[in-house]
Design a protein around this motif. Structure first.
Motif, PDB file in Angstrom:
ATOM      1  N   GLY A 259       3.523   0.116 -17.122  1.00  0.00           N
ATOM      2  CA  GLY A 259       3.067   0.737 -16.066  1.00  0.00           C
ATOM      3  C   GLY A 259       2.735   2.194 -16.432  1.00  0.00           C
ATOM      4  N   GLN A 260       2.874   2.855 -17.634  1.00  0.00           N
ATOM      5  CA  GLN A 260       2.412   4.050 -18.335  1.00  0.00           C
ATOM      6  C   GLN A 260       1.129   4.376 -18.271  1.00  0.00           C
ATOM      7  OE1 GLN A 260       6.725   5.007 -20.401  1.00  0.00           O
ATOM      8  NE2 GLN A 260       5.295   3.758 -21.565  1.00  0.00           N
ATOM      9  N   ILE A 261       0.395   4.126 -17.220  1.00  0.00           N
ATOM     10  CA  ILE A 261      -0.961   4.206 -17.365  1.00  0.00           C
ATOM     11  C   ILE A 261      -1.622   4.731 -15.892  1.00  0.00           C
ATOM     12  CG2 ILE A 261      -3.342   3.090 -17.595  1.00  0.00           C
ATOM     13  CD1 ILE A 261      -2.062   0.701 -18.746  1.00  0.00           C
ATOM     14  N   CYS A 262      -2.271   6.087 -16.065  1.00  0.00           N
ATOM     15  CA  CYS A 262      -2.837   6.511 -14.715  1.00  0.00           C
ATOM     16  C   CYS A 262      -3.299   5.602 -13.787  1.00  0.00           C
ATOM     17  CB  CYS A 262      -3.500   7.863 -15.055  1.00  0.00           C
ATOM     18  SG  CYS A 262      -4.957   7.291 -15.886  1.00  0.00           S
ATOM     19  N   MET A 263      -3.845   4.750 -14.091  1.00  0.00           N
ATOM     20  CA  MET A 263      -4.639   3.794 -13.249  1.00  0.00           C
ATOM     21  C   MET A 263      -3.758   2.497 -12.657  1.00  0.00           C
ATOM     22  SD  MET A 263      -8.188   3.363 -15.165  1.00  0.00           S
ATOM     23  CE  MET A 263      -7.469   3.106 -16.899  1.00  0.00           C
ATOM     24  N   SER A 264      -2.460   2.567 -13.380  1.00  0.00           N
ATOM     25  CA  SER A 264      -1.576   1.382 -12.828  1.00  0.00           C
ATOM     26  C   SER A 264      -1.621   1.246 -11.308  1.00  0.00           C
ATOM     27  CB  SER A 264      -0.218   1.700 -13.603  1.00  0.00           C
ATOM     28  OG  SER A 264      -0.284   1.507 -14.723  1.00  0.00           O
ATOM     29  N   ILE A 265      -1.382  -0.013 -10.815  1.00  0.00           N
ATOM     30  CA  ILE A 265      -1.083  -0.156  -9.478  1.00  0.00           C
ATOM     31  C   ILE A 265       0.166   0.512  -8.862  1.00  0.00           C
ATOM     32  CG2 ILE A 265      -0.993  -2.072  -7.674  1.00  0.00           C
ATOM     33  CD1 ILE A 265      -2.849  -3.774  -9.502  1.00  0.00           C
ATOM     34  N   GLY A 266       0.208   1.254  -8.084  1.00  0.00           N
ATOM     35  CA  GLY A 266       1.490   1.711  -7.579  1.00  0.00           C
ATOM     36  C   GLY A 266       1.788   1.088  -6.252  1.00  0.00           C
ATOM     37  N   ARG A 267       0.892   0.770  -5.517  1.00  0.00           N
ATOM     38  CA  ARG A 267       1.118   0.516  -4.009  1.00  0.00           C
ATOM     39  C   ARG A 267       0.007  -0.885  -3.930  1.00  0.00           C
ATOM     40  NH1 ARG A 267      -1.321   4.317  -0.602  1.00  0.00           N
ATOM     41  NH2 ARG A 267      -2.827   4.827  -2.476  1.00  0.00           N
ATOM     42  N   HIS A 268       0.812  -2.070  -3.364  1.00  0.00           N
ATOM     43  CA  HIS A 268       0.056  -3.270  -3.014  1.00  0.00           C
ATOM     44  C   HIS A 268       0.250  -3.231  -1.497  1.00  0.00           C
ATOM     45  CE1 HIS A 268       0.947  -5.291  -7.007  1.00  0.00           C
ATOM     46  NE2 HIS A 268       1.560  -4.062  -7.115  1.00  0.00           N
ATOM     47  N   ILE A 269      -1.183  -3.363  -0.978  1.00  0.00           N
ATOM     48  CA  ILE A 269      -1.277  -3.266   0.442  1.00  0.00           C
ATOM     49  C   ILE A 269      -1.846  -4.749   0.754  1.00  0.00           C
ATOM     50  CG2 ILE A 269      -2.476  -2.402   2.253  1.00  0.00           C
ATOM     51  CD1 ILE A 269      -2.672   0.116   0.574  1.00  0.00           C
ATOM     52  N   VAL A 270      -0.887  -5.494   1.343  1.00  0.00           N
ATOM     53  CA  VAL A 270      -1.203  -6.999   1.519  1.00  0.00           C
ATOM     54  C   VAL A 270      -1.330  -7.577   2.946  1.00  0.00           C
ATOM     55  CG1 VAL A 270      -0.372  -9.315   0.860  1.00  0.00           C
ATOM     56  CG2 VAL A 270      -0.028  -7.340  -0.774  1.00  0.00           C
ATOM     57  N   HIS A 271      -2.080  -8.508   3.360  1.00  0.00           N
ATOM     58  CA  HIS A 271      -2.499  -8.711   4.598  1.00  0.00           C
ATOM     59  C   HIS A 271      -1.193  -9.644   5.125  1.00  0.00           C
ATOM     60  CE1 HIS A 271      -3.949 -11.051   8.277  1.00  0.00           C
ATOM     61  NE2 HIS A 271      -4.682  -9.686   8.440  1.00  0.00           N
ATOM     62  N   GLU A 272      -0.703  -9.287   6.325  1.00  0.00           N
ATOM     63  CA  GLU A 272       0.702  -9.891   6.757  1.00  0.00           C
ATOM     64  C   GLU A 272       0.765 -11.296   6.814  1.00  0.00           C
ATOM     65  OE1 GLU A 272       0.756  -8.332  10.811  1.00  0.00           O
ATOM     66  OE2 GLU A 272      -0.974  -9.459  11.525  1.00  0.00           O
ATOM     67  N   SER A 273      -0.408 -12.188   6.809  1.00  0.00           N
ATOM     68  CA  SER A 273      -0.399 -13.439   6.665  1.00  0.00           C
ATOM     69  C   SER A 273      -0.217 -13.927   5.309  1.00  0.00           C
ATOM     70  CB  SER A 273      -1.929 -14.136   7.138  1.00  0.00           C
ATOM     71  OG  SER A 273      -2.763 -13.557   6.238  1.00  0.00           O
ATOM     72  N   GLY A 406     -12.070   7.879  -7.388  1.00  0.00           N
ATOM     73  CA  GLY A 406     -13.022   7.889  -8.239  1.00  0.00           C
ATOM     74  C   GLY A 406     -13.467   6.529  -8.955  1.00  0.00           C
ATOM     75  N   ILE A 407     -12.786   5.647  -8.651  1.00  0.00           N
ATOM     76  CA  ILE A 407     -13.060   4.404  -9.432  1.00  0.00           C
ATOM     77  C   ILE A 407     -12.697   3.044  -8.680  1.00  0.00           C
ATOM     78  CG2 ILE A 407     -12.242   2.910 -11.488  1.00  0.00           C
ATOM     79  CD1 ILE A 407     -11.370   5.400 -12.785  1.00  0.00           C
ATOM     80  N   VAL A 408     -13.676   2.096  -8.257  1.00  0.00           N
ATOM     81  CA  VAL A 408     -13.229   0.983  -7.329  1.00  0.00           C
ATOM     82  C   VAL A 408     -13.616  -0.171  -8.088  1.00  0.00           C
ATOM     83  CG1 VAL A 408     -14.029  -0.033  -5.404  1.00  0.00           C
ATOM     84  CG2 VAL A 408     -14.121   2.143  -5.568  1.00  0.00           C
ATOM     85  N   HIS A 409     -12.626  -1.294  -8.314  1.00  0.00           N
ATOM     86  CA  HIS A 409     -13.023  -2.448  -8.677  1.00  0.00           C
ATOM     87  C   HIS A 409     -12.792  -3.470  -7.602  1.00  0.00           C
ATOM     88  CE1 HIS A 409     -13.043  -1.028 -12.904  1.00  0.00           C
ATOM     89  NE2 HIS A 409     -11.838  -0.169 -12.481  1.00  0.00           N
ATOM     90  N   ASN A 416      -8.961  -0.521 -15.880  1.00  0.00           N
ATOM     91  CA  ASN A 416     -10.279  -0.847 -16.554  1.00  0.00           C
ATOM     92  C   ASN A 416     -10.835   0.235 -17.132  1.00  0.00           C
ATOM     93  OD1 ASN A 416     -11.400  -3.841 -16.070  1.00  0.00           O
ATOM     94  ND2 ASN A 416     -10.433  -3.015 -14.155  1.00  0.00           N
ATOM     95  N   ASP A 417     -11.299   0.172 -18.391  1.00  0.00           N
ATOM     96  CA  ASP A 417     -12.058   1.274 -19.034  1.00  0.00           C
ATOM     97  C   ASP A 417     -13.128   0.797 -20.163  1.00  0.00           C
ATOM     98  OD1 ASP A 417     -12.152   3.759 -20.044  1.00  0.00           O
ATOM     99  OD2 ASP A 417     -10.286   4.023 -21.059  1.00  0.00           O
TER     100      ASP A 417
END
Length: 462
Positions: A259-273, A406-409, A416-417
Motif C-alpha cells: 500500500g506504499q504507492i501514492c495511487m493505492s486505493i484508500g477508500r472503497h465506495i460500494v453500492h449498498e446492495s 488527475g487519473i481515471v481507470h 497504473n503507470d
C-alpha cells in the motif's frame, strides 16, 4: 554516513555518505558548467545516452531488482515492473532531443517571429522511498534528454536503489561527468537544492505536507516546482458490478507494495446492495495473503519501510475501531510486517478514512445512489487516481467526469503507470500532469523564449 537497512531483517546492506549544504553548492556549480556543453551537443548524442541507459537497466535488471527487494521491501514482481518502467522511461526520453522545440509565429510586423524551447539549466529532483526507481527516473531522464543537468536527492532510506544505481547506469551509458549529481540526505538537503540559485526547476515527489514546504520555498525563490504528492484514491463499485471481479481488482490496488504507492486505493465506495458480500470477500482475500521477507521466498506483501510508518498505520486503525468501525481483516503486525487490513464502515472523520494511510489498510463504506457515490468520492482534499467498476463503462465515465482527479481507470484499479502517459494529480495531490509524454516533459523542463528577426533594423517615430 547513513546505514541502508533491509526492513525485512534489520540487516545493514550498505553505508552511504550524506551530503551537506556545501556539497549541494559544489554540485550545483559543477552541474551548471557541465550543462552548457551538454546542451550544445548534437541532439543524436543526447539521445544515444538515453537509449543506452535503457538498455543497461534491462541488462542489469536482476541485480537492481535484488537491491529493490532488499532495500525497499518490494516483492520481486513489483521490483521487476519498476525496472521495466525505468528502462521504458529512458527510451521515451530518448525521443525528446529530436522533438520540435519551437514554432513559427504569426506577426503583425515584417519579421520572422519564433518561439523556442530551451533547457532550464539545472533541475533538482527529490524522490521518495516507496518506488525510488520510477519516481526518480521519470524526472531525471527527460530533464537530461532536454539538455539539462540534474541534482538528485533520493530518500536516505533507499539511496542505493534510488540513487547509486541510477548514477552508475548513466555513467556507464556515457553521460558526461557533472550532469547527474547524487546528494543523499534529509529535508535540509532538499531545502538547499531548492534554495540554490543555479537550480531553476524542482521536481518533487512525496507527501503533501513536504510538498507544500517545497512549493512555498520554491515560490519564495521564484522557481517552478512540479509537485506530485499524496493521494487517498477512491474505488467506486457500482450496483451492476461483478463482486468477484471488483475484489480481484481491489486486492491489487490495495496491497501492492504494502500500500506504499501514492495511487493505492484508500477508500472503497460500494453500492449498498453489494456491500456485505464485498466486505466478506475482500476480508477473505486479505486474510489469505502471505506476508513475509520478499527476498526469502514467494510472498504477496513485504515489510513497511520502518517502525515509524508501522506505528502510525496501527494507531490510525485502532482509532477507527475505537470510533465504531468494524475490523473485518488484519489490524495486526509482527516486526515491520503489517497484515493486509480492511476497515468497514469507519466514521467519515476517522483519520484512516480521510487521510492517506500509505500502508496496507483500506476503508469500505456504502452508498445508495450515483449522486451519493460522487459526493463520497469527491469528499477529500486529494485528487490523484480513481477507479470505477461497472457493467456500463459509459455510465462509469459519466460518473468519473463529476469527480476531480488527475487519473481515471474504468473497470480497473487505481495503480497504473506507463512511461508515455500523463501522470499527476489535482488539489492536494499536486500541481497536475508534469510527467509522462513529450508535451508534459517539455513543458516541465524547458523555458520558452520569443525570438524575432528583421532584415533591417526597425525604425521608431522618436
Amino acid at each position: 554516513t547513513h546505514d541502508t537497512v533491509e526492513p525485512a531483517t534489520g540487516t545493514v546492506l550498505a553505508t552511504v555518505g550524506l551530503a551537506d549544504a556545501s556539497d549541494v553548492a559544489r554540485a550545483a556549480e559543477r552541474a551548471e558548467r557541465a550543462q552548457r556543453e551538454w546542451a550544445a551537443l548534437p541532439h543524436p548524442r543526447r539521445a544515444e545516452v538515453l537509449r543506452r541507459a535503457g538498455q543497461l537497466w534491462e541488462e542489469y535488471a536482476e541485480e537492481i531488482v535484488d537491491w529493490n527487494v532488499r532495500e525497499v521491501g518490494s516483492i520481486p514482481a513489483f521490483a521487476r515492473f519498476a525496472v521495466h518502467t525505468t528502462a521504458a522511461e529512458c527510451y521515451e526520453a530518448a525521443a525528446l532531443p529530436a522533438h520540435p522545440l519551437g514554432q513559427v509565429l504569426s506577426s503583425q510586423e515584417p519579421r520572422l517571429s519564433l518561439s523556442q524551447r530551451i533547457p532550464v539549466g539545472v533541475v533538482g529532483v527529490i524522490s521518495p522511498f516507496n518506488v525510488p526507481l520510477i519516481l526518480g527516473i521519470r524526472a531525471v531522464a527527460p530533464a537530461l534528454a532536454l539538455g539539462n543537468a540534474v541534482l538528485l536527492k533520493p530518500d536516505p532510506r533507499t539511496v542505493v536503489t534510488g540513487g547509486v544505481a541510477m548514477v552508475r547506469i548513466f555513467e556507464e551509458a556515457g553521460l558526461p561527468g557533472g550532469l547527474l549529481q547524487l546528494l543523499p540526505g534529509g529535508a535540509e538537503i532538499g531545502a538547499a537544492i531548492v534554495e540554490d540559485p543555479r537550480v531553476r526547476v524542482v521536481a518533487f515527489t512525496g507527501s503533501t505536507g513536504a510538498g507544500r514546504a517545497v512549493g512555498e520555498l520554491a515560490g519564495r525563490h521564484l522557481k517552478r516546482a512540479h509537485l506530485e504528492l499524496g493521494g487517498n484514491s477512491a474505488f467506486v463499485v457500482r450496483h451492476d458490478a461483478d463482486v468477484n471481479q471488483a475484489v480481484n481488482l481491489a486486492s491489487w490496488g490495495n496491497y501492492l507494495n504494502q500500500g506504499q504507492i501514492c495511487m493505492s486505493i484508500g477508500r472503497h465506495i460500494v453500492h449498498e446492495s453489494l456491500f456485505d458480500s464485498y466486505v466478506t470477500q475482500l476480508a477473505a482475500k486479505a486474510d489469505a495473503m502471505v506476508v513475509g521477507d520478499p527476498a526469502a521466498g514467494q510472498v504477496h506483501m513485504g515489510p513497511v519501510i520502518d517502525e515509524a510508518q508501522r506505528d502510525r498505520i496501527h494507531a490510525w486503525v485502532l482509532e477507527a475501531v475505537d470510533q465504531g468501525a468494524t475490523l473485518a481483516a488484519g489490524g495486526t503486525y509482527e516486526d515491520l510486517f503489517y497484515r493486509p487490513t480492511v476497515v468497514a464502515n469507519p466514521p467519515r472523520d476517522a483519520t484512516v478514512y480521510r487521510e492517506e494511510v500509505f500502508g496496507p489498510v483500506v476503508s469500505v463504506v456504502s452508498y445508495s445512489s450515483d449522486d451519493e457515490a460522487v459526493a463520497l468520492a469527491a469528499d477529500t482534499g486529494y485528487g490523484l487516481s480513481l477507479g470505477i467498476v461497472t457493467a456500463d463503462a459509459l455510465a462509469g465515465l459519466e460518473l468519473a467526469q463529476r469527480i476531480p482527479t488527475g487519473i481515471v481507470h474504468i473497470n480497473d484499479q487505481t495503480v497504473n503507470d506507463e512511461a508515455n502517459a500523463p501522470f499527476g494529480g489535482v488539489r492536494a495531490s499536486g500541481t497536475g500532469s508534469r510527467h509522462g509524454g513529450a508535451e508534459a516533459d517539455i513543458e516541465a523542463f524547458t523555458e520558452t523564449r520569443w525570438i524575432t528577426l528583421r532584415r533591417r533594423p526597425a525604425q521608431y517615430p522618436l
